[in-house]
Design an enzyme around this catalytic site. Structure first.
Site, PDB file in Angstrom:
ATOM      1  NE  ARG A  99       5.320  -3.593  -4.564  1.00  0.00           N
ATOM      2  CZ  ARG A  99       4.010  -3.664  -4.324  1.00  0.00           C
ATOM      3  NH1 ARG A  99       3.562  -3.530  -3.085  1.00  0.00           N
ATOM      4  NH2 ARG A  99       3.146  -3.855  -5.301  1.00  0.00           N
ATOM      5  CE  LYS A 115      -2.505  -3.863  -6.341  1.00  0.00           C
ATOM      6  NZ  LYS A 115      -1.115  -4.311  -6.646  1.00  0.00           N
ATOM      7  N   GLY A 157       0.858  -1.181   0.000  1.00  0.00           N
ATOM      8  CA  GLY A 157       0.000   0.000   0.000  1.00  0.00           C
ATOM      9  C   GLY A 157       0.893   1.229   0.000  1.00  0.00           C
ATOM     10  CB  ALA A 158       0.809   4.314  -2.065  1.00  0.00           C
ATOM     11  CG  ASP A 201      -0.462   2.201  -5.894  1.00  0.00           C
ATOM     12  OD1 ASP A 201      -1.598   1.867  -6.276  1.00  0.00           O
ATOM     13  OD2 ASP A 201       0.084   1.726  -4.885  1.00  0.00           O
TER      14      ASP A 201
HETATM   15  O1  MRU Z   1       0.450  -3.876  -4.549  1.00  0.00           O
HETATM   16  P1  MRU Z   1      -0.054  -3.119  -3.371  1.00  0.00           P
HETATM   17  O2  MRU Z   1      -0.945  -3.922  -2.492  1.00  0.00           O
HETATM   18  O3  MRU Z   1       1.037  -2.397  -2.637  1.00  0.00           O
HETATM   19  O4  MRU Z   1      -0.954  -2.037  -4.094  1.00  0.00           O
HETATM   20  C1  MRU Z   1      -1.276  -0.834  -3.547  1.00  0.00           C
HETATM   21  C2  MRU Z   1      -2.688  -0.744  -3.285  1.00  0.00           C
HETATM   22  O5  MRU Z   1      -3.085  -1.195  -2.252  1.00  0.00           O
HETATM   23  C3  MRU Z   1      -3.642  -0.140  -4.155  1.00  0.00           C
HETATM   24  O6  MRU Z   1      -3.415   0.059  -5.462  1.00  0.00           O
HETATM   25  C4  MRU Z   1      -4.303   1.007  -3.436  1.00  0.00           C
HETATM   26  O7  MRU Z   1      -5.527   1.207  -3.965  1.00  0.00           O
HETATM   27  C5  MRU Z   1      -3.478   2.248  -3.428  1.00  0.00           C
HETATM   28  S1  MRU Z   1      -2.296   2.237  -2.211  1.00  0.00           S
HETATM   29  C6  MRU Z   1      -2.976   3.252  -1.025  1.00  0.00           C
END
Ligand code: MRU
Length: 346
Positions: free
Chosen positions: A91, A242, A52-53, A231
């Site tokens: 990442r 996502k 999550g960002a 993100d």
């Molecule tokens: O791959 P992740 O689980 O790190 O992806 C990020 C996310 O959870 C989503 O895209 C989310 O909607 C944005 S992050 C706050």
């Protein structure tokens, strides 16, 4: 936020260790992972113990602070530069990670004892921003609303409160009835596993829906609005989020359903002029081919859920063009997704 009545942050630092909720085990097991070194913290980001960002950003800030502590009095400039490169290679998509490493790196370069303080400042700013996002976003929610969300952009994706779910929590706290449709979000099922678990802990009525059910439910008039996280947001308002977000946004526009993105300003990247410049992570095919979970007796297994001998493509994010987005909920207010309004945030 609450886990069995106890208040937790997703990630925090004590002395030189970084602690985080082990998200790969949720919702089946609640465990705290302790990372003792910058290298271990990088591994935790890479393997999605933390994801999550916002949470990635704060964890990266702590990792950078760990690097300055580890460097001690040796050539800490070179050591910190190498550590920063290693953290930034974990990442590629979430802007918050690069925002955080840059700030802690610069603080540590001035005086290496400042690094940990700067990381703590970033964590607290993340909490405060998400709280404000909840307050602004709550204004968009009417009593009785049915809200769809994709992936997990709740408190597990930040230090606390979350982005997309923060308005939902605030609406519930202010006495409104809200119902959440959580997209399961294959392949890692952040919606089915994490969003659903969070909502249960916060007593928010909800149900999990298959990823391909959203448009149908919209066509039946069952969804009043959609809120997703982000993100990375480009200077023109295009949003990386996502994988699967784009098709929901297109469907929402078709059915006249408001589609909001919730994100703190640390997710905006003014160096990316539009969404085509956002780096999109491609993850291992195994995440698509295999699923993990407990059997009816609680024993964990990993099973193949696809045709054996077939390969799989696994882009982790997609880019939603600004034209599909009704507004972006930030800690500074709700803006239209265009360059002029985005510029007023900075
Ligand atoms: O791959 P992740 O689980 O790190 O992806 C990020 C996310 O959870 C989503 O895209 C989310 O909607 C944005 S992050 C706050």
């Amino acid at each position: 936020m609450h886990v069995n009545g106890t208040n937790y942050r997703t990630v925090w630092m004590e002395k030189s260790s970084v602690f985080m909720i082990e998200q790969n085990l949720l919702p089946f097991e609640f465990k705290i992972y302790e990372s003792h070194t910058c290298k271990e913290t990088c591994w935790a980001i890479k393997t999605m113990i933390v994801r999550g960002a916002g949470a990635i950003g704060v964890t990266a800030a702590y990792a950078m602070a760990q690097a300055f502590m580890e460097a001690g009095s040796i050539d800490y400039v070179e050591f910190a530069k190498a550590a920063r490169a290693e953290i930034e290679a974990t990442r590629p998509t979430a802007r918050n990670l690069f925002y955080a490493t840059e700030r802690v790196f610069n603080a540590g370069m001035l005086c290496f004892e400042n690094a940990a303080d700067e990381a703590e400042k970033i964590a607290q700013e993340d909490v405060d921003a998400c709280k404000k996002i909840g307050e602004y976003g709550n204004d968009l929610i009417q009593d009785g609303f049915h809200i769809e969300t994709h992936c997990n952009a709740g408190w597990l994706a930040f230090t606390n409160y979350g982005s997309a779910l923060s308005p939902v929590y605030e609406a519930a706290r202010s006495g409104k009835n809200v119902f959440v449709y959580a997209d399961e979000t294959r392949p890692r099922s952040q919606g089915a596993r994490l969003t659903a678990w969070e909502l249960k802990n916060e007593n928010i009525p909800h149900t999990i829906i298959p990823d391909n059910a959203g448009a149908y439910l919209m066509s039946l008039g069952k969804i009043d609005m959609m809120i997703v996280g982000a993100d990375r947001i480009a200077a023109n308002g295009d949003v990386a989020n996502k994988i699967g977000t784009l098709e929901k946004a297109i469907a929402a526009k078709e059915f006249g359903i408001p589609f909001y993105v919730a994100a703190p300003t640390s997710t905006f990247d003014l160096q990316c002029s539009d969404g085509s410049k956002i780096p999109i992570e491609e993850r291992n095919a195994e995440e698509v081919l295999y699923q993990q979970g407990p059997d009816r007796n609680g024993i964990m297994h990993e099973i193949l859920v696809c045709s054996p001998d077939s390969d799989a493509l696994n882009p982790a994010f997609d880019v939603t063009p600004a034209k599909y987005i009704s507004g972006i909920i930030t800690e500074k207010g709700i803006i239209k997704p265009n360059a002029n309004e985005i510029a007023t945030l900075f």
